[in-house]
Design a protein around this motif. Structure first.
Motif, PDB file in Angstrom:
ATOM      1  N   VAL A  42       0.894  -1.159   0.000  1.00 54.14           N
ATOM      2  CA  VAL A  42       0.000   0.000   0.000  1.00 54.14           C
ATOM      3  C   VAL A  42       0.931   1.209   0.000  1.00 54.14           C
ATOM      4  CG1 VAL A  42      -1.888   1.210   1.138  1.00 54.14           C
ATOM      5  CG2 VAL A  42      -1.704  -1.270   1.359  1.00 54.14           C
TER       6      VAL A  42
ATOM      7  N   ASP B 283       4.445   3.197   4.019  1.00 49.94           N
ATOM      8  CA  ASP B 283       4.056   2.089   3.154  1.00 49.94           C
ATOM      9  C   ASP B 283       3.485   0.958   4.007  1.00 49.94           C
ATOM     10  OD1 ASP B 283       4.819   3.037   0.634  1.00 49.94           O
ATOM     11  OD2 ASP B 283       6.909   2.463   0.932  1.00 49.94           O
ATOM     12  N   GLY B 284       2.554   0.246   3.443  1.00 52.27           N
ATOM     13  CA  GLY B 284       2.083  -0.964   4.099  1.00 52.27           C
ATOM     14  C   GLY B 284       2.509  -2.157   3.263  1.00 52.27           C
ATOM     15  N   VAL B 285       3.115  -3.108   3.896  1.00 51.79           N
ATOM     16  CA  VAL B 285       3.505  -4.338   3.181  1.00 51.79           C
ATOM     17  C   VAL B 285       2.564  -5.421   3.687  1.00 51.79           C
ATOM     18  CG1 VAL B 285       5.344  -5.998   2.745  1.00 51.79           C
ATOM     19  CG2 VAL B 285       5.878  -3.565   2.944  1.00 51.79           C
ATOM     20  N   ALA B 286       1.633  -5.807   2.827  1.00 53.58           N
ATOM     21  CA  ALA B 286       0.496  -6.605   3.303  1.00 53.58           C
ATOM     22  C   ALA B 286       0.455  -8.003   2.714  1.00 53.58           C
ATOM     23  CB  ALA B 286      -0.807  -5.881   2.954  1.00 53.58           C
TER      24      ALA B 286
END
Lengths: 127, 211
Positions: free
Chosen positions: A70, A113-116
């Motif tokens: 994200v 940032d989202g690391v999903a």
């Protein structure tokens, strides 16, 4: 020797920092829950992917796990990748899921940032 | 001197504070890694099972085709005789029904045919008698007007298969129905250019006769 060039005096640094961090800063749980809610807006499309796959195999069930980012400051979901080791559904279904969520936008945007990693579990309606 | 040192210290302190702030800020902007512990459930709707193919209609036993009434079953006779076996009654009843359902048919010739087995004259007579037996059945039991039907035996003169095999000979032993006269309607139609509908502008009825 200064750590920053002379023109970058303390007031300038503070302004830069503030400018860089004016977005929401979610905690991991909030980030996950908000992203999940965003993904759930695409349930219809993903169900359509599944219904299409069921035409080929009416008993098809399985999972699709994807990793994605994200993007900070825009909230856009990018770099969606299917994890083949954790996915049991056919690649056609997995790719359809990846395509459905690619480009979704999380609002409000986060400063990080989202690391999903998310998984969908597919099963035919019983009865 | 003292004043300039104090200023220097203040500047150093401010720089350290700002560097710390930048460091904290950088850490706060790092990515957050997360994974949902529960899968998103998706229930699909399997397609309905395909509709079973409709059973093909059994071939009709009796059909009207141009100048023939075709029977897809044989009229059975007693061996070497002109007596119709009872198992053929339903077939003959169906032939009578088809004739009645087609009032355009005015005249039919019932034709008896034989295989080449046996004497030519005998076969000719037997095929004639068999054709007459069928005619009689259709008149008396089928209710067909006598004037509509004529019977003719052709013996072994018109084979439709080889007489060298039993299978061929069996095919040659048969009864056929030829429509000698039937009423035909000739229609002249015009197509309306606006609606595309057909309109009959002339209709003429005529009697077609077979050779």
């Amino acid at each position: 020797m200064h750590a920053f060039p002379m023109p970058l005096r303390t007031p300038t640094l503070a302004a830069l920092c503030l400018a860089g961090c004016t977005f929401i800063a979610r905690g991991p749980d909030q980030y996950r829950d908000d992203t999940r809610a965003l993904l759930e807006t695409k349930t219809g499309s993903i169900q359509a992917c599944y219904d299409e796959a069921l035409k080929q195999d009416p008993n098809l069930s399985g999972t699709v796990t994807v990793h994605f980012k994200v993007e900070k400051k825009t909230g856009i979901i990018r770099d969606v990748e299917v994890d083949p080791d954790r996915s049991t559904a056919p690649s056609s279904l997995a790719n359809c899921v990846a395509k459905a969520i690619d480009g979704l936008q999380l609002t409000p945007e986060d400063q990080r940032d989202g690391v999903a990693t998310f998984t969908w579990k597919f099963s035919p309606k019983s009865g | 001197m003292l004043r300039s040192r104090s200023l220097l210290n203040l500047r150093r302190a401010a720089r350290v504070t700002m560097l710390s702030a930048v460091a904290v800020s950088a850490a706060a902007c790092g990515p957050i890694v997360f994974e949902d512990s529960t899968a998103l459930p998706v229930e699909g709707t399997p397609p309905p099972p395909p509709e079973p193919e409709p059973e093909p209609e059994p071939p009709k036993r009796v059909e009207v085709r141009e100048d023939k009434i075709v029977i897809n079953e044989k009229i059975q006779f007693e061996f070497n005789k002109a007596r119709i076996l009872p198992e053929s009654d339903s077939l003959l009843a169906e032939i009578a029904k088809v004739i009645k359902e087609n009032p355009q048919i005015k005249k039919i010739r019932i034709e008896g045919h034989a295989s080449s087995e046996g004497n030519d004259d005998y076969n000719l007579k037997l095929s004639q008698k068999r054709a007459e037996a069928v005619r009689k059945w259709l008149i008396e039991r089928g209710g067909i007007p006598a004037e509509m039907l004529e019977a003719k035996g052709y013996g072994e003169t018109r084979p439709i298969a080889s007489n060298d095999t039993e299978e061929g000979r069996e095919k040659n032993r048969r009864v056929e129905f030829t429509i000698l006269e039937q009423e035909v309607t000739r229609k002249k139609v015009e197509i309306d250019p606006k609606t595309g509908e057909e309109k009959v502008v002339e209709e003429e009825k005529a009697t077609a006769k077979a050779d």
